[in-house]
Scaffold this motif. Structure first.
Motif, PDB file in Angstrom:
ATOM      1  N   ASP A 118       0.831  -1.209   0.000  1.00 44.77           N
ATOM      2  CA  ASP A 118       0.000   0.000   0.000  1.00 44.77           C
ATOM      3  C   ASP A 118       0.866   1.261   0.000  1.00 44.77           C
ATOM      4  O   ASP A 118       0.555   2.246  -0.679  1.00 44.77           O
ATOM      5  CB  ASP A 118      -0.953   0.012   1.190  1.00 44.77           C
ATOM      6  CG  ASP A 118      -2.068  -1.018   1.085  1.00 44.77           C
ATOM      7  OD1 ASP A 118      -2.297  -1.560  -0.029  1.00 44.77           O
ATOM      8  OD2 ASP A 118      -2.710  -1.293   2.119  1.00 44.77           O
ATOM      9  N   GLN A 137       1.785   6.767  -6.809  1.00 44.28           N
ATOM     10  CA  GLN A 137       0.734   7.695  -7.234  1.00 44.28           C
ATOM     11  C   GLN A 137       1.167   9.157  -7.113  1.00 44.28           C
ATOM     12  O   GLN A 137       0.613  10.020  -7.792  1.00 44.28           O
ATOM     13  CB  GLN A 137      -0.552   7.451  -6.443  1.00 44.28           C
ATOM     14  CG  GLN A 137      -1.186   6.110  -6.692  1.00 44.28           C
ATOM     15  CD  GLN A 137      -1.563   5.883  -8.144  1.00 44.28           C
ATOM     16  OE1 GLN A 137      -1.999   6.799  -8.830  1.00 44.28           O
ATOM     17  NE2 GLN A 137      -1.399   4.664  -8.610  1.00 44.28           N
ATOM     18  N   GLN A 138       2.153   9.430  -6.274  1.00 40.33           N
ATOM     19  CA  GLN A 138       2.613  10.806  -6.079  1.00 40.33           C
ATOM     20  C   GLN A 138       3.619  11.248  -7.138  1.00 40.33           C
ATOM     21  O   GLN A 138       3.937  12.436  -7.236  1.00 40.33           O
ATOM     22  CB  GLN A 138       3.200  10.966  -4.679  1.00 40.33           C
ATOM     23  CG  GLN A 138       2.154  10.824  -3.601  1.00 40.33           C
ATOM     24  CD  GLN A 138       2.723  10.973  -2.200  1.00 40.33           C
ATOM     25  OE1 GLN A 138       3.798  11.521  -2.005  1.00 40.33           O
ATOM     26  NE2 GLN A 138       1.993  10.474  -1.232  1.00 40.33           N
ATOM     27  N   ARG A 149       2.299   1.763  -3.447  1.00 42.02           N
ATOM     28  CA  ARG A 149       1.262   2.303  -4.326  1.00 42.02           C
ATOM     29  C   ARG A 149       1.078   3.806  -4.082  1.00 42.02           C
ATOM     30  O   ARG A 149       0.988   4.598  -5.018  1.00 42.02           O
ATOM     31  CB  ARG A 149      -0.042   1.560  -4.076  1.00 42.02           C
ATOM     32  CG  ARG A 149      -1.216   2.065  -4.852  1.00 42.02           C
ATOM     33  CD  ARG A 149      -2.486   1.406  -4.293  1.00 42.02           C
ATOM     34  NE  ARG A 149      -3.590   1.654  -5.143  1.00 42.02           N
ATOM     35  CZ  ARG A 149      -4.011   0.854  -6.114  1.00 42.02           C
ATOM     36  NH1 ARG A 149      -3.419  -0.283  -6.314  1.00 42.02           N
ATOM     37  NH2 ARG A 149      -5.030   1.179  -6.858  1.00 42.02           N
ATOM     38  N   GLU A 150       1.031   4.191  -2.828  1.00 41.98           N
ATOM     39  CA  GLU A 150       0.862   5.601  -2.471  1.00 41.98           C
ATOM     40  C   GLU A 150       2.022   6.442  -3.004  1.00 41.98           C
ATOM     41  O   GLU A 150       1.813   7.510  -3.589  1.00 41.98           O
ATOM     42  CB  GLU A 150       0.756   5.730  -0.953  1.00 41.98           C
ATOM     43  CG  GLU A 150       0.274   7.072  -0.488  1.00 41.98           C
ATOM     44  CD  GLU A 150       0.046   7.084   1.014  1.00 41.98           C
ATOM     45  OE1 GLU A 150       0.573   8.008   1.662  1.00 41.98           O
ATOM     46  OE2 GLU A 150      -0.648   6.190   1.521  1.00 41.98           O
TER      47      GLU A 150
END
Length: 71
Positions: free
Chosen positions: A20, A27-28, A23-24
């Motif tokens: 997770d 995404q940034q 993924r975070e």
């Protein structure tokens, strides 16, 4: 037996938390950097291209969508 269940559940939760966080972070990134990184990871031979897509772009690792904590 309860202690072993707790250890397994903790391991699952920790692994999912790491994915997770990846993924975070992914995404940034700017779109161009995401595309380059995803392409590099898919070609790396570490996991499959589908797995990387699921983890970074899709609904997450299929394993963690199917597994439930031991009770």
């Amino acid at each position: 037996m309860d202690e072993k269940k707790e250890i397994c559940n903790d391991m699952m939760a920790t692994s999912k938390a790491v994915l997770d966080a990846m993924r975070e972070d992914f995404q940034q990134l700017p779109p161009e950097a995401r595309a380059k990184l995803l392409d590099m990871l898919c070609q790396s031979g570490v996991e499959t291209a589908d797995w990387w897509w699921d983890v970074l772009v899709g609904d997450g690792d299929p394993l963690y969508r199917e597994l439930e904590p031991l009770s």
